[in-house]
Design a protein around this motif. Structure first.
Motif, PDB file in Angstrom:
ATOM      1  N   HIS A 292       1.575  -4.873  -0.261  1.00 22.38           N
ATOM      2  CA  HIS A 292       1.386  -4.164  -1.796  1.00 22.38           C
ATOM      3  C   HIS A 292       2.185  -5.141  -2.716  1.00 22.38           C
TER       4      HIS A 292
ATOM      5  N   GLU B 130       7.418 -10.228  -1.115  1.00 23.85           N
ATOM      6  CA  GLU B 130       7.609  -8.916   0.339  1.00 23.85           C
ATOM      7  C   GLU B 130       9.391  -9.418   0.395  1.00 23.85           C
TER       8      GLU B 130
ATOM      9  N   LEU C 222       7.532  -1.791   6.363  1.00 26.25           N
ATOM     10  CA  LEU C 222       8.084  -0.620   6.248  1.00 26.25           C
ATOM     11  C   LEU C 222       6.433   0.476   5.721  1.00 26.25           C
ATOM     12  N   GLU C 223       5.740  -0.915   4.714  1.00 21.20           N
ATOM     13  CA  GLU C 223       4.013  -0.223   4.359  1.00 21.20           C
ATOM     14  C   GLU C 223       3.870  -0.958   4.389  1.00 21.20           C
ATOM     15  N   LYS C 224       2.504  -0.847   3.866  1.00 22.78           N
ATOM     16  CA  LYS C 224       1.295  -1.750   3.957  1.00 22.78           C
ATOM     17  C   LYS C 224       1.509  -2.838   2.798  1.00 22.78           C
TER      18      LYS C 224
ATOM     19  N   GLU D 241       1.035   3.086  13.563  1.00 19.01           N
ATOM     20  CA  GLU D 241       1.104   1.118  12.841  1.00 19.01           C
ATOM     21  C   GLU D 241       0.570   0.583  13.974  1.00 19.01           C
TER      22      GLU D 241
ATOM     23  N   ALA E 139      -2.134  -2.407  10.285  1.00 21.16           N
ATOM     24  CA  ALA E 139      -1.537  -2.670   8.805  1.00 21.16           C
ATOM     25  C   ALA E 139      -1.993  -4.344   8.867  1.00 21.16           C
TER      26      ALA E 139
END
Length: 729
Positions: A442, A54, A438-440, A162, A271
């Protein structure tokens, strides 16, 4: 002239390949198992360097803001905690109040989370599910509860959706210096984050009361965090306790104007989480070390990017020596060093032929990687969390436990500021990276094995070994079923063999239904395996039993249940059509048994891949080599005797109790082992709801039964796991 018959159409290529593999199943089995074992041994060589998948994480992209002033304040906080531990006899009250006071002084939101420890006992109805929150101790007292202190910072740039959680477990009754330092590290970071402007996620500091266990306190807070309760959480039975034991009266002692709510305080969706610990040991290290623990229940692992961020910042920014668990006994293994030397030599030969062939690693790196890989595989297969971070993984939150081990721990007092500075800046860097997401998590891997903190084996690589090990099972099952039908002299295609057909009715073939007789045998063994799984729940109700006595009781009840099952359902072999030749009967039984084994291993690979991998190593050779012992003894040639000896050896070594004692003896020495340790080990598995417990219970299914007075008269049969049967007079 009669017309010639049209040529029969050839089967499709995939069908021809399948028929070829089935007809040469013995050769294919030997090749696949050999290749599977070689693939396992090659995993440390095939490991890749870790990398950040990421891009938004950007670890180390910003200079740390934690200053020596923050460290000095944190050091004062640590000294206050240690002085309370020396002076006060009620540290279980004073330390939580001190933490709450400091959080309130910084402007954070403060709350207490009161919890009672759950009953940690086996219950078959709660298996694979979270414990019942109502299952608290029945006769608890006011002093039996724990109190978690929670501080929350609301992000100035966030929307409250979050959060990042910092966990510092400590024993409120008798806090150690390492626990006080972990609180100091979290306090220094918490103090810094109350002043920064870049924070986009809420920060939750959980000072977990670990007097009832580190995992229990964190799990209790998470259970309350994800379970809405109306009417005020935590006031349960507080009216029964004295004011001194009521944490909701402690808020009156806060000297700040910050109001502390009686309700449970929450932030956004979690998170990521970091469990911070400082080791209390006297080992001498070359430099400060950092251990990472990542395994959670049933082999679950956090996203690899989280481990990579911690490892990168610890090594390249704080100069720490990062370690992961390994099986130390393998480091001195002679055969492993010889194998590593062979791979190193092959790598040199490969590079001499082509410089781009980067095969082979140094012997020391191979041995160390194998020891780390074996530990990672074992911890995942065991299914028991290696730290409080496992409670977060139960809610699909990525979390790790990081434990600092400072060098020269005996001379700690002069290095407290250095430990606080390094630990605080490490936590600051990790929070900064996670804050950028900005997101989990993954992008990276969730299924992997570690060979070092900076090298890993992905699921796409280590599943090859599992696939090669189990590949022979369906081919051998199909080959046995085909041979059983071919060898049946009483069966003729198109004729009814079970009962005569009427003259005006077409003949019917029942060839495809003969496997049901053998399936009944396998079903009986599965049924007994379920009984074995549930027996410890009954044994656990008997008070004051030693582990050895409990194990012997388990064995005795297993034999009694087998006898009852035999009397109720009859001998499994009485269900088999004994009018057909004994070889056909055995071939059908083994075919169904292998099919059940293959299905069980594939299902287990979905639940816990590491358990299925180790299970395939033990079970597949047993399944393929299983043969009637009585027939081998009648032949009396070298091949038959060798096969009979191999069967007996595999069944003996593969039996869970024997395998456990041999493994523990090889790792710790045979002088310190006892049969009761196996009960303790199994008890820990069922208390943690590990799927490995069910797997081992069925693996331990070993039964005896007698058939009726016909072809199999006087034969005793035993079954091992999914279900290797051998017969003897």
């Amino acid at each position: 002239m009669a017309e010639s018959e049209p040529p029969k159409p050839k089967p499709r290529p995939i069908v021809r390949i399948g028929l070829f593999l089935i007809s040469h199943s013995l050769l294919v089995s030997v090749v696949c198992i050999t290749a599977g074992l070689l693939a396992l041994l090659l995993l440390p060589v095939l490991a890749k360097n870790t990398y950040i998948s990421e891009n938004a994480l950007m670890p180390g992209s910003a200079s740390p803001m934690l200053s020596t002033v923050d460290v000095s304040v944190a050091n004062t906080f640590v000294n206050e905690i240690t002085s309370l531990n020396l002076k006060s006899t009620s540290t279980d009250i004073e330390i939580p109040k001190l933490i709450a006071q400091r959080v309130a002084d910084l402007g954070g939101e403060v709350s207490y989370n009161k919890f009672h420890p759950l009953l940690n006992k086996f219950h078959p109805l709660n298996f694979f599910s979270s414990p019942n929150p109502a299952a608290v101790q029945e006769n608890y007292s006011c002093s039996s509860f724990g109190v978690n202190t929670v501080g929350i910072i609301r992000a100035p740039r966030g929307d409250g959706k979050e959060a990042i959680v910092l966990v510092t477990p400590y024993n409120t009754v008798n806090i150690t210096l390492g626990e006080a330092l972990s609180l100091g590290i979290a306090y220094s970071v918490f103090s810094l984050l109350t002043r920064v402007t870049w924070l986009a996620k809420d920060i939750v500091w959980l000072a977990a009361d670990s007097q009832h266990g580190e995992y229990a306190s964190v799990a209790a807070w998470l259970r309350d965090y994800h379970t809405p309760v109306f009417g005020g959480l935590g006031k349960l039975n507080t009216e029964m306790c004295h004011e001194r034991n009521n944490p909701y009266e402690w808020k009156k002692t806060l000297t700040t104007a910050t109001e502390m709510s009686d309700d449970f305080q929450r932030a956004g969706t979690i998170a990521a989480a970091l469990v911070i610990k400082v080791a209390d040991n006297s080992e001498e290290f070359e430099k400060d070390a950092l251990s990472i623990y990542a395994e959670a229940s049933n082999g679950q692992m956090p996203n690899l990017d989280l481990i990579n961020v911690v490892n990168y910042l610890a090594v390249h920014r704080q100069g720490l020596q990062v370690k992961v668990e390994k099986l130390w006994s393998l480091l001195d293994s002679t055969w492993l060093k010889s194998l590593g030397d062979l791979f190193e030599t092959l790598g040199k030969v490969a590079r001499s032929l082509n410089r781009q062939w980067n095969f082979g690693i140094p012997v020391a790196e191979y041995v160390d990687g194998t020891a780390t890989l074996a530990s990672s595989l074992y911890n995942q297969a065991l299914g028991v969390p290696t730290g409080p971070h496992g409670a977060f993984r139960d809610y699909q939150v990525d979390a790790v436990t990081i434990e600092m081990s400072p060098k020269a721990f005996s001379k700690y007092n002069g290095r407290q500021n250095e430990v606080l500075l390094r630990g605080g800046r490490l936590i600051e860097g990790v929070i900064l990276s996670v804050n950028n997401l900005l997101e989990k998590f993954h992008q990276s891997f969730f299924l992997y094995l570690l060979t070092s903190p900076s090298r890993f084996v992905s699921v796409g690589v280590y599943m090859i070994a599992f696939a090669l090990l189990v590949a022979p099972l369906p081919m051998v099952a199909a080959s046995l079923y085909s041979d059983a039908n071919k060898r049946n002299p009483s069966f003729e295609k198109g004729k009814l063999t079970s009962f005569p057909a009427a003259a005006d009715e077409p003949a019917i073939s029942f060839r495809s239904w003969k496997w049901l007789h053998a399936a009944k045998v396998v079903f009986v063994v599965h049924l007994w395996g379920v009984i074995l799984t549930l027996l410890p729940y009954c044994i656990y109700q008997i008070p004051n039993l030693s582990p050895t006595t409990s194990l012997l009781t388990w064995v005795l009840l297993s034999m009694i249940s087998l006898l009852i099952l035999h009397l109720v359902l009859g001998s499994p072999f009485s269900l088999v059509d004994v009018s057909q030749p004994q070889g056909n009967e055995w071939a059908l039984l083994k075919s169904v048994m292998i099919t059940a084994t293959f299905t069980g291993l594939c299902l287990m690979s979905v639940i816990n891949f590491a358990t299925a991998e180790i299970g395939a190593l033990l079970v597949v050779p047993m399944c393929l080599m299983a043969a009637p012992l009585r027939l081998d003894l009648r032949v009396k040639n070298s091949r038959a005797c060798a096969r009979a000896a191999s069967n007996l050896l595999l069944v003996f070594i593969g039996f869970p109790l024997v395998a456990f004692l041999v493994l523990i003896g090889a790792l710790q020495g045979f002088d310190s082992i006892s049969a009761g340790e196996f009960w303790n080990w199994m008890e820990s598995l069922w208390k943690w709801n590990s799927a490995t417990y069910i797997y081992l219970s069925w693996l331990a299914s070993f039964y005896y039964f007698t058939s009726d007075d016909r072809d199999m008269r006087g034969c005793r049969c035993g079954a091992e796991n999914l279900f290797i049967c051998f017969c003897k007079p």
